[in-house]
Design an enzyme around this catalytic site. Structure first.
Site, PDB file in Angstrom:
ATOM      1  N   TYR A  21      53.229  15.363   9.969  1.00 54.42           N
ATOM      2  CA  TYR A  21      51.885  15.789  10.827  1.00 54.42           C
ATOM      3  C   TYR A  21      50.695  14.972  10.361  1.00 54.42           C
ATOM      4  CZ  TYR A  21      49.050  18.746  13.849  1.00 54.42           C
ATOM      5  OH  TYR A  21      48.240  19.227  14.834  1.00 54.42           O
TER       6      TYR A  21
ATOM      7  N   LYS B 121      42.890  18.431  12.341  1.00 54.96           N
ATOM      8  CA  LYS B 121      42.526  19.797  12.838  1.00 54.96           C
ATOM      9  C   LYS B 121      41.747  20.737  11.730  1.00 54.96           C
ATOM     10  CE  LYS B 121      45.130  19.701  16.529  1.00 54.96           C
ATOM     11  NZ  LYS B 121      44.527  19.642  17.788  1.00 54.96           N
TER      12      LYS B 121
END
Length: 269
Positions: free
Chosen positions: A155, A162
């Site tokens: 990720y 995020k």
């Protein structure tokens, strides 16, 4: 009466019928909402316009969220078409494919700036331009993921983006709250979407999550559509500055009995 009857808003980031943004848009539309849609470039217009037309959208506009003038133009047009808005959905995120592979330590400055600019700063820009035309009691909703607070393989820089998005959301909740507008994030569990296909090893992640989940399954688009409807609607009138998890409980489990049993199961010959 449908809970979104008479409510008007705009969604940034719908790209196809198999994504989280579409699931939320469909729920909002089914409940009576009038939705404007944006797209990024010609290629995306071919995907988004048919979806918007199916939902009887009065406004379909191109918008590069990294360009302030284009974000501003969207809300100026929204004011002309709808007057005031009741909800905004931020479903925009992007990182270079090479930055979603290998070691995070190799993330380039350019890759970092791109991911955080598109995926996090855009929420600030959108809120700034939306605030003058938001109704009191309105809602801004942004999509996030557990990779913002925990290591998730591959990720990488998107996790940092995020995290920045969630932190920005809390500060924006205070600013927008002065006008009676709520700002929240929805953290969905991993779902097989086109966007997720860019993450290496995603199929294995789905298998692992289904073992860990208290509900013994993966999150569905139906699940996140319902959660998005809740946050965008008056049903969440007292909720702001929050991350709502819709991941079948995974974020609360370190390791489940099912995972342990699977690891200890005899290997097939």
């Amino acid at each position: 009466m449908n809970i979104m009857q008479g409510k008007k808003g705009v969604i940034f980031g719908v790209s196809n019928k198999h994504g989280i943004a579409y699931a939320i848009a469909q729920k909002l539309f089914d409940e009576g909402a009038d939705i404007a849609f944006t797209y990024a470039g010609e290629v995306m217009e071919k995907r988004v316009r048919p979806i918007a037309e199916e939902m009887n959208s009065k406004l379909i506009m191109s918008c590069d969220v990294t360009k302030e003038d284009e974000v501003k133009a969207v809300f100026e047009e929204c004011e002309k078409v709808y007057g005031k808005l009741d909800f905004v959905v931020h479903a925009v995120a992007f990182a270079n494919r090479e930055d979603l592979q290998g070691e995070f330590i190799n993330t380039s400055r350019e890759g970092w700036d791109l991911a955080l600019g598109v995926s996090a700063y855009s929420l600030v820009s959108i809120c700034r331009n939306a605030r003058p035309i938001m109704n009191e009691g309105g809602s801004v909703l942004a999509l996030t993921y557990i990779g913002s607070e925990m290591y998730v393989a591959n990720y990488n820089v998107m996790g940092v983006a995020k995290a920045a998005l969630e932190s920005s959301m809390r500060f924006l909740a205070m600013d927008m709250g002065k006008n009676g507008v709520r700002v929240n994030c929805l953290s969905a569990g991993p779902i097989k979407t086109l966007a997720a296909s860019g993450i290496s090893g995603f199929g294995n992640m789905l298998k692992a999550i289904s073992l860990k989940s208290p509900l013994n399954r993966n999150t569905t688009l139906e699940d996140v559509g319902n959660a998005g409807l809740f946050l965008a609607s008056p049903l969440s009138s007292g909720t702001t500055g929050e991350v709502l998890y819709c991941d079948c409980g995974c974020h609360k489990v370190h390791a489940s009995i099912r995972e342990i049993e699977a690891m200890n199961a005899p290997k097939e010959a």
